[in-house]
Design an enzyme around this catalytic site. Structure first.
Site, PDB file in Angstrom:
ATOM      1  N   GLY A  42      21.799  35.358  79.710  1.00  0.00           N
ATOM      2  CA  GLY A  42      21.426  35.434  78.308  1.00  0.00           C
ATOM      3  C   GLY A  42      20.791  36.776  78.024  1.00  0.00           C
ATOM      4  O   GLY A  42      20.259  37.421  78.936  1.00  0.00           O
TER       5      GLY A  42
ATOM      6  N   CYS B 186      14.014  37.360  84.250  1.00  0.00           N
ATOM      7  CA  CYS B 186      14.290  38.012  82.970  1.00  0.00           C
ATOM      8  C   CYS B 186      14.742  39.432  83.235  1.00  0.00           C
ATOM      9  O   CYS B 186      14.115  40.128  84.039  1.00  0.00           O
ATOM     10  CB  CYS B 186      13.029  37.993  82.104  1.00  0.00           C
ATOM     11  N   LEU B 187      15.819  39.844  82.571  1.00  0.00           N
ATOM     12  CA  LEU B 187      16.313  41.211  82.771  1.00  0.00           C
ATOM     13  C   LEU B 187      15.278  42.248  82.331  1.00  0.00           C
ATOM     14  O   LEU B 187      15.330  43.392  82.771  1.00  0.00           O
ATOM     15  CB  LEU B 187      17.627  41.415  82.001  1.00  0.00           C
TER      16      LEU B 187
HETATM   17 NI    NI Z   1      14.485  37.211  79.292  1.00  0.00          NI
END
Ligand code: NI
Length: 180
Positions: free
Chosen positions: A49, A97-98
């Protein structure tokens, strides 16, 4: 379509509330290009995402897809979402999380959410999601409100670097899936 730079924790875009997209803007080049860039950047980063604030854009847009999960979660484009949590107990799973590279932590989330949003063609979306998809939706929705998964952790003791997580925790966890 270019892969955009993903901003990291400390960038103010990750801590600001994103603006809704006006209905008449959705079909325009700016938003359609933003959506394409989010998809390409998510795929290039190996995430499931990605929200617009993560590429420094303060608008209420995110994309997600988990083609390798079970059950498979197809690509979705979500604009101006509202999330309504279902009842029941919160469930803890690992997230990453990226924008917070290399870290994993256990995050409580609702098992089910009802989503009301707009799709990339301006269509009204309303659907229920559960399990991993519901988790992705909550994680990405948080990004539109300046919230990251660290804020949702109840106990920072589970925070781990990915390499150490793989070595010491990954095999012991119920799920090796992580949200980006
Ligand atoms: Ni994230």
């Amino acid at each position: 379509m270019p892969v955009r730079e993903i901003v990291r924790l400390g960038h103010p875009a990750l801590r600001e509330a994103a603006r809704p997209v006006a209905a008449e803007e959705i079909s325009g080049e700016a938003i359609q290009g933003l959506i394409d860039d989010l998809i390409d950047t998510m795929r290039a980063g190996g995430g499931v995402g990605l929200a617009a604030p993560q590429i420094g854009v303060g608008q209420q847009v995110f994309v997600y897809a988990a083609p390798e999960s079970e059950p498979e979660i197809p690509l979705r484009v979500i604009v101006n979402p509202l999330l309504e949590p279902g009842g029941g107990e919160l469930v803890y799973e690992w997230e990453g999380c990226l924008s917070i590279p290399d870290l994993r932590g256990l995050v409580p989330r609702h098992q089910e959410v009802r989503v009301r949003a707009t799709g990339r063609d301006g269509e009204a979306l309303e659907f229920d999601a559960r399990g991993f998809e519901a988790r992705i939706l909550q994680h990405e929705f948080d990004h539109l409100n300046g919230v990251v998964f660290l804020d949702r952790m109840r106990d920072l003791k589970s925070l781990a670097f990915e390499a150490e997580w793989e070595r010491f925790l990954g095999t012991a966890s119920r799920s090796a899936r992580a949200v980006e």
